[in-house]
Design a protein around this motif. Structure first.
Motif, short mmCIF file in Angstrom:
data_model
loop_
_atom_site.label_atom_id
_atom_site.label_comp_id
_atom_site.label_asym_id
_atom_site.label_seq_id
_atom_site.Cartn_x
_atom_site.Cartn_y
_atom_site.Cartn_z
N GLY A 123 31.74 66.19 11.38
CA GLY A 123 32.23 66.97 12.02
C GLY A 123 33.58 67.47 11.92
O GLY A 123 33.80 68.30 13.23
N LEU A 124 34.00 68.11 10.44
CA LEU A 124 34.11 69.10 10.17
C LEU A 124 33.45 70.64 11.26
O LEU A 124 33.11 71.23 11.14
CB LEU A 124 34.67 70.04 9.10
CG LEU A 124 35.08 68.50 8.57
CD1 LEU A 124 35.20 69.11 6.38
CD2 LEU A 124 36.58 68.78 8.18
N GLN A 125 34.81 71.72 11.59
CA GLN A 125 34.72 72.62 12.52
C GLN A 125 35.11 73.92 11.45
O GLN A 125 36.76 73.81 11.60
CB GLN A 125 35.15 72.71 13.71
CG GLN A 125 33.80 71.79 14.75
CD GLN A 125 34.28 72.00 15.53
OE1 GLN A 125 35.23 72.32 16.50
NE2 GLN A 125 33.61 70.71 16.70
N VAL A 126 34.85 74.83 11.49
CA VAL A 126 35.27 76.10 10.91
C VAL A 126 36.37 76.57 12.25
O VAL A 126 36.41 77.12 13.49
CB VAL A 126 33.93 77.09 11.10
CG1 VAL A 126 34.72 78.38 10.29
CG2 VAL A 126 32.78 76.69 9.76
N GLU A 153 33.03 62.33 8.67
CA GLU A 153 34.05 63.23 8.92
C GLU A 153 34.03 64.50 8.29
O GLU A 153 34.32 65.20 9.03
CB GLU A 153 35.26 63.04 8.88
CG GLU A 153 36.31 61.89 8.92
CD GLU A 153 37.30 60.59 7.39
OE1 GLU A 153 38.03 60.40 8.29
OE2 GLU A 153 37.48 60.74 6.20
N CYS A 154 33.20 64.62 7.14
CA CYS A 154 32.71 65.86 6.92
C CYS A 154 32.18 66.77 7.98
O CYS A 154 31.65 67.69 7.79
CB CYS A 154 32.05 65.04 5.09
SG CYS A 154 31.74 67.11 4.24
#
Length: 174
Positions: free
Chosen positions: A171-174, A168-169
């Motif tokens: 896959g994070l996007q700004v 999940e981390c």
């Protein structure tokens, strides 16, 4: 008056006992009735279970001679072979189904499989236990990450402070 004993002569009893039905015969009877309701894959699985795990042990034996102790001893041995719980449930269910059909058809008066109902035994599975970093260990990790490769510091800080999973981390996007 005539003597009752002299008038009535009992006939010898007619043997109502038919030859003992073997487990293999009962299993084939069950197969004939149950098979049409099964999908092809289930038929293959059940035939395999019968041929590999049940018939070699109980097949030639008369149904009436198979005791609770026999079934229990076989079950303990089978559980020790390391078969999966799913396979054990299938085997147990199939043996019980054959006996239930045999009782219903009056081929036997007993169903010795009741003794193993619900007895699957323990399944040793790997227990996954999280090892948490202590506060000093976490501080050391974050300090090292910031000093050696600063681009990973925010990632590690996010993981440690939120409890988010790695996938999940990432896959994070700004």
């Amino acid at each position: 008056k005539a003597d009752v004993k002299s008038v009535f002569t009992p006939r010898p009893p007619v043997s109502s006992k038919s030859p003992a039905v073997t487990f293999a015969e009962a299993a084939e009877l069950w197969w004939v009735y149950a098979r049409p309701d099964m999908k092809a894959g289930t038929q293959d699985t059940y035939r395999n279970v019968l041929d590999k795990h049940i018939l070699p042990i109980f097949g030639p034996r008369p149904l009436e001679d198979i005791t609770i102790d026999d079934v229990e001893a076989w079950w303990v041995t089978l559980r020790a072979t390391g078969l999966s719980h799913k396979r054990l449930r299938t085997i147990r269910g199939l043996l019980a189904a054959v006996f239930q059909r045999a009782v219903a058809k009056r081929l036997t008066t007993q169903d010795p499989t009741a003794v193993i109902a619900g007895r699957m035994g323990r399944e040793d599975r790997e227990v996954r236990q999280a090892d948490w970093l202590t506060e000093p260990e976490l501080t050391k990790l974050l300090t090292l990450a910031e000093a050696r490769d600063p681009k990973y510091h925010p990632l590690l800080l996010t993981l440690a402070s939120t409890g988010i999973r790695l996938g999940e981390c990432l896959g994070l996007q700004v």
